[in-house]
Design a protein around this motif. Structure first.
Motif, PDB file in Angstrom:
ATOM      1  N   VAL A   4       0.868  -1.187   0.000  1.00  0.00           N
ATOM      2  CA  VAL A   4       0.000   0.000   0.000  1.00  0.00           C
ATOM      3  C   VAL A   4       0.895   1.225   0.000  1.00  0.00           C
ATOM      4  N   GLY A   6       2.785   3.765  -3.314  1.00  0.00           N
ATOM      5  CA  GLY A   6       3.735   3.594  -4.423  1.00  0.00           C
ATOM      6  C   GLY A   6       4.856   4.613  -4.407  1.00  0.00           C
ATOM      7  N   LEU A  30      -2.577   8.141  -5.320  1.00  0.00           N
ATOM      8  CA  LEU A  30      -2.495   9.233  -6.300  1.00  0.00           C
ATOM      9  C   LEU A  30      -2.459   8.668  -7.729  1.00  0.00           C
ATOM     10  N   GLY A  35       5.372   8.650  -5.117  1.00  0.00           N
ATOM     11  CA  GLY A  35       5.286   9.249  -3.780  1.00  0.00           C
ATOM     12  C   GLY A  35       5.750  10.692  -3.798  1.00  0.00           C
ATOM     13  N   LEU A  37       8.546  11.901  -4.291  1.00  0.00           N
ATOM     14  CA  LEU A  37       9.453  12.236  -5.394  1.00  0.00           C
ATOM     15  C   LEU A  37       8.664  12.818  -6.560  1.00  0.00           C
ATOM     16  N   ALA A  40       5.888  15.973  -4.462  1.00  0.00           N
ATOM     17  CA  ALA A  40       6.266  17.033  -3.517  1.00  0.00           C
ATOM     18  C   ALA A  40       7.614  17.675  -3.828  1.00  0.00           C
ATOM     19  N   ILE A  41       8.505  16.954  -4.466  1.00  0.00           N
ATOM     20  CA  ILE A  41       9.817  17.539  -4.737  1.00  0.00           C
ATOM     21  C   ILE A  41       9.711  18.353  -6.031  1.00  0.00           C
ATOM     22  N   ARG A  70      -7.161   4.455  -3.088  1.00  0.00           N
ATOM     23  CA  ARG A  70      -6.742   4.751  -1.715  1.00  0.00           C
ATOM     24  C   ARG A  70      -7.316   3.744  -0.723  1.00  0.00           C
ATOM     25  N   THR A  90       2.813   4.087   3.389  1.00  0.00           N
ATOM     26  CA  THR A  90       1.995   5.261   3.059  1.00  0.00           C
ATOM     27  C   THR A  90       2.692   6.589   3.349  1.00  0.00           C
ATOM     28  N   GLY A  91       3.932   6.535   3.800  1.00  0.00           N
ATOM     29  CA  GLY A  91       4.708   7.760   3.953  1.00  0.00           C
ATOM     30  C   GLY A  91       4.315   8.590   5.162  1.00  0.00           C
ATOM     31  N   ALA A  92       4.767   9.824   5.164  1.00  0.00           N
ATOM     32  CA  ALA A  92       4.569  10.721   6.318  1.00  0.00           C
ATOM     33  C   ALA A  92       3.994  12.039   5.821  1.00  0.00           C
ATOM     34  N   ASP A 141      12.548  25.527  -1.407  1.00  0.00           N
ATOM     35  CA  ASP A 141      11.910  24.993  -2.617  1.00  0.00           C
ATOM     36  C   ASP A 141      10.611  25.711  -2.952  1.00  0.00           C
TER      37      ASP A 141
END
Ligand SMILES: Cc1cc2nc3c(=O)[nH]c(=O)nc-3n(C[C@H](O)[C@H](O)[C@H](O)COP(=O)(O)OP(=O)(O)OC[C@H]3O[C@@H](n4cnc5c(N)ncnc54)[C@H](O)[C@@H]3O)c2cc1C
Length: 156
Positions: A4, A6, A30, A35, A37, A40-41, A70, A90-92, A141
Motif C-alpha cells: 500500500v 507507491g 495518487l 510518492g 518524489l 512534492a519535490i 486509496r 503510506t509515507g509521512a 523549494d
C-alpha cells in the motif's frame, strides 16, 4: 503480497519481493506512482520526466499496480485479507501544526500542501507579497515551486 503506497519505500519493497518470486500488488492513492518524489519535490530538483523515465525500473512489469486507489476510501481494510502479507508504505504526509493562533487563516498553506498543489498542476493563487515561515529545504523549494520570484528578504 499487497503493497500500500507507491513511493520509494513501497516500490523498493515490491521490486525486491517480485524478484524473490512473490506475487505483488501495489495500491497507490495518487494518479501516478513515485510518492513524494513525484508529488512534492519541485520540478527544478527532480523533473517529472525523470520520475517517468525511472518508472521503467519500477516493478510494474513484475507486479500489478493500481493507481488512484486509496486504502480506506476505494478499498476497505478487509479486502486485504486475501493477501498473505501487507506492506504499508503510506509515507509521512501528516504535517506538524504550527500551534500559533491564526495559522489556520485563509491564505496560510503548509509547505507540503503547497508543493503538492504545484506538482499536481494546480498552483494556488498567491498575492504579490508572500511570507515563508521556516528556512529549511522545503522553504527554499517553495518559491521555486511557482514563479521563482524569491529575491526577497530573509529574517533570521
Ligand atoms: C520537499 C521535499 C524534499 C525532499 N528532498 C529529499 C532529498 O533531497 N533526498 C531524500 O532522500 N529525501 C528527500 N525528501 C524525503 C523523501 O521524499 C521521502 O523520505 C520519501 O519520499 C519517503 O518515501 P516513502 O515511500 O516512505 O513515502 P512517500 O514518498 O510519501 O510515498 C507514500 C505513498 O503512499 C501513498 N499513500 C498514502 N496513503 C495511502 C493510502 N491510504 N492508500 C494508498 N496509497 C497511499 C501516497 O500517495 C504516496 O504515493 C524530500 C521530501 C520533501 C517533501
Amino acid at each position: 503480497m499487497a503493497v500500500v503506497g507507491g513511493g520509494p519505500s513501497g516500490l523498493a519493497a515490491a521490486y525486491h519481493l517480485a524478484r524473490l518470486g512473490y506475487g505483488v500488488e501495489i495500491y497507490e492513492a495518487l494518479p501516478e506512482i513515485g510518492g513524494m518524489l513525484r508529488w512534492a519535490i519541485t520540478e527544478y530538483r527532480l523533473p517529472v520526466k525523470c520520475c517517468k523515465e525511472n518508472s521503467r525500473y519500477s516493478p510494474r512489469s513484475m507486479s500489478r499496480c493500481t493507481p488512484a486507489f486509496r486504502l480506506g476510501q476505494d478499498m476497505a481494510w478487509s479486502e486485504l485479507d486475501r493477501f498473505d502479507a501487507v506492506y504499508l508504505a503510506t509515507g509521512a504526509w501528516q504535517q506538524r501544526p504550527l500551534n500559533v493562533p491564526g495559522a489556520d487563516r485563509l491564505g496560510v498553506l503548509t509547505g507540503l500542501d503547497y508543493l503538492y498543489q504545484v506538482r499536481a498542476g494546480r498552483p494556488p493563487a498567491l498575492g504579490a507579497r508572500v511570507a515563508v515561515i521556516g528556512g529549511g529545504n522545503t522553504a527554499i523549494d517553495a518559491p521555486h515551486g511557482q514563479a521563482q520570484r524569491c529575491g526577497g528578504r530573509c529574517l533570521l
